[in-house]
Write an enzyme that holds these catalytic residues in place. Structure first.
Site, mmCIF file in Angstrom:
data_model
loop_
_atom_site.group_PDB
_atom_site.id
_atom_site.type_symbol
_atom_site.label_atom_id
_atom_site.label_comp_id
_atom_site.label_asym_id
_atom_site.label_seq_id
_atom_site.Cartn_x
_atom_site.Cartn_y
_atom_site.Cartn_z
ATOM 1 N N LYS A 175 0.852 -1.193 0.000
ATOM 2 C CA LYS A 175 0.000 0.000 0.000
ATOM 3 C C LYS A 175 0.885 1.239 0.000
ATOM 4 O O LYS A 175 1.524 1.573 1.004
ATOM 5 C CB LYS A 175 -0.908 0.056 1.234
ATOM 6 N N GLY A 228 6.955 5.815 8.004
ATOM 7 C CA GLY A 228 6.035 6.951 8.061
ATOM 8 C C GLY A 228 6.191 7.666 9.385
ATOM 9 O O GLY A 228 7.265 7.651 9.991
ATOM 10 N N SER A 229 5.101 8.265 9.839
ATOM 11 C CA SER A 229 5.175 9.097 11.041
ATOM 12 C C SER A 229 5.221 8.247 12.307
ATOM 13 O O SER A 229 4.738 7.115 12.339
ATOM 14 C CB SER A 229 3.964 10.023 11.076
ATOM 15 N N VAL A 232 1.582 7.237 13.502
ATOM 16 C CA VAL A 232 0.983 6.041 12.880
ATOM 17 C C VAL A 232 1.776 4.794 13.283
ATOM 18 O O VAL A 232 1.204 3.736 13.550
ATOM 19 C CB VAL A 232 0.894 6.194 11.347
ATOM 20 N N GLY A 233 3.094 4.932 13.389
ATOM 21 C CA GLY A 233 3.930 3.797 13.793
ATOM 22 C C GLY A 233 3.512 3.247 15.153
ATOM 23 O O GLY A 233 3.476 2.025 15.358
ATOM 24 N N GLU A 250 10.063 2.478 10.636
ATOM 25 C CA GLU A 250 11.030 3.545 10.366
ATOM 26 C C GLU A 250 10.256 4.844 10.452
ATOM 27 O O GLU A 250 9.418 5.131 9.588
ATOM 28 C CB GLU A 250 11.620 3.400 8.961
ATOM 29 N N CYS A 284 13.005 12.266 6.131
ATOM 30 C CA CYS A 284 13.131 11.811 7.520
ATOM 31 C C CYS A 284 14.500 12.181 8.056
ATOM 32 O O CYS A 284 14.680 12.350 9.254
ATOM 33 C CB CYS A 284 12.901 10.315 7.596
ATOM 34 N N GLU A 385 9.063 17.322 14.854
ATOM 35 C CA GLU A 385 9.376 17.204 13.429
ATOM 36 C C GLU A 385 8.430 18.128 12.648
ATOM 37 O O GLU A 385 7.223 18.077 12.826
ATOM 38 C CB GLU A 385 9.167 15.756 12.974
HETATM 39 P P1 NAP Z 1 2.236 8.875 7.489
HETATM 40 O O1 NAP Z 1 1.138 9.817 7.492
HETATM 41 O O2 NAP Z 1 2.539 8.137 8.748
HETATM 42 O O3 NAP Z 1 1.953 7.854 6.298
HETATM 43 C C1 NAP Z 1 2.844 6.821 5.940
HETATM 44 C C2 NAP Z 1 2.059 5.704 5.298
HETATM 45 O O4 NAP Z 1 1.175 5.128 6.259
HETATM 46 C C3 NAP Z 1 1.172 6.150 4.141
HETATM 47 O O5 NAP Z 1 1.116 5.139 3.185
HETATM 48 C C4 NAP Z 1 -0.157 6.331 4.827
HETATM 49 O O6 NAP Z 1 -1.251 6.261 3.950
HETATM 50 C C5 NAP Z 1 -0.144 5.168 5.783
HETATM 51 N N1 NAP Z 1 -1.040 5.311 6.926
HETATM 52 C C6 NAP Z 1 -1.598 6.441 7.425
HETATM 53 N N2 NAP Z 1 -2.377 6.145 8.487
HETATM 54 C C7 NAP Z 1 -2.308 4.810 8.656
HETATM 55 C C8 NAP Z 1 -2.892 3.900 9.576
HETATM 56 N N3 NAP Z 1 -3.696 4.318 10.564
HETATM 57 N N4 NAP Z 1 -2.601 2.589 9.458
HETATM 58 C C9 NAP Z 1 -1.771 2.136 8.496
HETATM 59 N N5 NAP Z 1 -1.203 2.949 7.581
HETATM 60 C C10 NAP Z 1 -1.460 4.271 7.669
HETATM 61 O O7 NAP Z 1 3.604 9.580 7.060
HETATM 62 P P2 NAP Z 1 3.843 10.504 5.769
HETATM 63 O O8 NAP Z 1 3.243 11.824 6.060
HETATM 64 O O9 NAP Z 1 3.465 9.813 4.540
HETATM 65 O O10 NAP Z 1 5.413 10.585 5.758
HETATM 66 C C11 NAP Z 1 6.102 11.460 6.549
HETATM 67 C C12 NAP Z 1 6.633 10.783 7.797
HETATM 68 O O11 NAP Z 1 7.401 9.640 7.443
HETATM 69 C C13 NAP Z 1 7.582 11.658 8.571
HETATM 70 O O12 NAP Z 1 7.334 11.522 9.946
HETATM 71 C C14 NAP Z 1 8.947 11.114 8.214
HETATM 72 O O13 NAP Z 1 9.952 11.376 9.154
HETATM 73 C C15 NAP Z 1 8.654 9.666 8.113
HETATM 74 N N6 NAP Z 1 9.678 8.990 7.311
HETATM 75 C C16 NAP Z 1 10.559 8.180 7.951
HETATM 76 C C17 NAP Z 1 11.567 7.554 7.246
HETATM 77 C C18 NAP Z 1 12.521 6.639 7.953
HETATM 78 O O14 NAP Z 1 13.119 5.818 7.287
HETATM 79 N N7 NAP Z 1 12.724 6.732 9.265
HETATM 80 C C19 NAP Z 1 11.692 7.753 5.869
HETATM 81 C C20 NAP Z 1 10.780 8.608 5.241
HETATM 82 C C21 NAP Z 1 9.775 9.209 5.980
HETATM 83 P P3 NAP Z 1 -1.874 7.620 3.284
HETATM 84 O O15 NAP Z 1 -0.824 8.184 2.439
HETATM 85 O O16 NAP Z 1 -3.015 7.075 2.521
HETATM 86 O O17 NAP Z 1 -2.253 8.498 4.435
#
Ligand code: NAP
Ligand code: MG
Length: 506
Positions: A175, A228-229, A232-233, A250, A284, A385
């Protein structure tokens, strides 16, 4: 030219059961719809997991080097299509072409590295403590892997997960982020062309709370790889704990760069501009905090403000543009709300602090590169962040003070130190609490064959990249073969059973 996409389930392009769709727009030109995608729900996830489960046995019996050959072929196709994929990615999420090409290259590097690992995936052989007995461990496939990815590295991050999972012998339900479904669809199309059998890779488009959650909750998904965030993690971790499902998380970062008074300031400046404003700060590993030695603080902030205010914003398809837009309206609004908080809490706004709306920028989610000086550790902009082009600058009086400031967040992904003092550099390497530390290089720039991940609330201890990724996507099986033709009891038959006598038996 508008392209309508579908899910891929069991090798077939599939409509959602609900028939709902969503559109994805170009963040630099919000009039431009780049694609229409299926808005799936839990029933579509069920179908995809069933397909992945059915495909698992045959795929797991394929020799790992041959699974690697398919992944290598995917890398070859990406080489041929690199520029085209990069352009689509820029239109989809706004990063400048230089960076989207880098994103595709990271996918290529991951393909070639993962393919080569198909001929290693080493286990351990060790001598047994008993005669005529053989011991070894090996990596074995797990089952259906759920892959949930963010939008900021639309090709690189999915490949970090999918390529090692495939070489490991797992099947996949993927996904992608709702902001970058097009690049994800291209990746899956490439894997099909490379020869991945039906059902081995399935893609289900749609929202996080519906599709993402359904993957995490599904009883037949054995492991989940999520980037992701942190918010959500934590939700995912909570759900997974009930079934003891394995999850790799991550998550967020609040990375800092330290500049000491003996540093090459021009080099540090280049690093900070790239780290803080590259990808519009939406990495990130972005440099979100800058910690400068007090002796050079005023001078360095002036140098930085001068250079950052000259960065060229615009549509990333224009090769002269240095900074693209925020990914969407909500992200830009979030960035601005942090800027308001920074001002209220007493930080000094040096440049930026508002949306960029002039000329060609009026139909994009642009935000001016923003620098706050005189930031103190308790301020919100020093702790949370922001994920946008906002840099918080703090002052330190020594390397130890700088490290203490750097460590003062709940995150621990990347870090950087600019100094020419070898002692300070090694003290920083030892004392910084982060998964990655750069010396005389910015906080961004990971290479795919090296471990990638963070400490504290940046993750749950797993690492992507390198051979460690294969530990996550496989189970370890330990094997003992006894060819003595008699019962041999480890620990008991090895040493004398008499109390106080630990001598070896004959
Ligand atoms: P996000 O809102 O947490 O979304 C990440 C993914 O999770 C998306 O595919 C999202 O779908 C999905 N998602 C959202 N809510 C969910 C739920 N309740 N259950 C399961 N999946 C769910 O993060 P983002 O805004 O896309 O990305 C930014 C974040 O990612 C930042 O915090 C950044 O630091 C982090 N990040 C971390 C790394 C690392 O390697 N540490 C690398 C890159 C980014 P939708 O798009 O449909 O909402
Ligand atoms: Mg978009």
């Amino acid at each position: 030219m508008l392209k309508a996409f579908r899910n891929l389930i069991g090798g077939k392009e599939t409509e959602t059961l609900s028939g709902r769709t969503f559109e994805n727009r170009n963040p630099a030109e919000w009039d431009e719809v780049v694609g229409i995608f299926p808005k799936s729900d839990a029933r579509d996830v069920d179908a995809a997991v069933d397909a992945a489960k059915q495909a698992f046995r045959e795929w797991s019996l394929y020799p790992a080097p041959r699974r690697g050959d398919i992944v290598k072929k995917a890398g070859d196709i990406m080489v041929a299509r690199k520029d085209e994929i990069a352009r689509e990615m820029t239109q989809e999420m706004g990063k400048v072409l230089l960076e989207t090409r880098g994103d595709v290259q990271e996918g290529i590097d991951t393909a070639y590295y993962s393919a080569s690992e198909g001929r290693r995936m080493f286990g351990v052989t060790a001598p047994s403590e008993l005669k005529d007995k053989f011991t070894m461990s090996m990596k074995v496939p797990v089952g259906v892997a759920g892959v949930i990815s963010p939008w900021n590295f639309p090709m690189a991050i999915p490949t970090w997960k999918i390529f090692p999972a495939l070489v490991s012998g797992d099947t996949i339900v993927f996904k992608p982020a709702s902001d970058t479904p097009g690049t994800a669809a291209t990746l899956v199309e490439i894997l099909v062309e490379a020869g991945v059998p039906d059902g081995v890779v399935n893609i289900v488009h749609g929202g996080g709370s519906e599709v993402g959650m359904a993957i995490v909750e599904h009883k037949d998904v054995e492991l989940v790889s999520f980037t992701g965030s942190t918010e959500v993690g934590k939700k995912i971790s909570g759900i997974a704990s009930k079934s003891l499902k394995r999850v790799s998380l991550e998550l967020g970062g609040k990375n800092a760069e330290i500049v000491m008074d003996d540093a090459n300031l021009d080099l540090a400046l280049d690093g900070i501009l790239w780290g803080a404003f590259g990808t519009t700060g939406q990495r990130c590993t972005a440099t979100s905090r800058l910690i400068v030695h007090e002796k050079i603080y005023e001078k360095f902030v002036d140098m930085l403000a001068e250079r950052a205010s000259r960065l060229k914003l615009g549509n990333g398809l224009d090769e002269s543009v240095e900074v693209g837009p925020c990914v969407n309206e909500a992200q830009r609004a979030k960035v601005h709300s942090y800027v308001e908080i920074g001002k209220e809490e007493g930080a000094k706004l040096v440049i930026g602090g508002e949306a960029a709306t002039g000329g060609d920028l009026k139909k994009g989610w642009f935000y001016k590169p923003t620098i706050f000086a005189d930031v103190t550790p308790e301020m919100t902009i020093a702790r949370e962040e922001i994920f946008g082009p906002v840099l918080s600058v703090m002052k330190a009086h020594s390397i130890d003070h700088a490290i203490e400031l750097l460590n003062g967040t709940i995150y621990g992904l990347s870090s950087a130190v600019y100094t020419r003092d070898i002692n300070d550099a090694f003290r920083a390497i030892r004392d910084i609490k982060a998964g990655i530390t750069y010396i005389n290089a910015p906080t961004i720039g990971a290479e795919t064959h090296m471990p990638f991940g963070g400490v504290k609330q940046t993750g749950n201890g797993h690492r992507e990249g390198g051979a460690g990724a294969f530990d996550f996507f496989t189970e370890t099986k330990t094997v003992y073969v006894d060819y003595s033709d008699k019962l041999q009891r480890a620990q008991i038959d090895t040493y004398s059973a008499k109390p106080g006598n630990n001598r070896k038996k004959d």
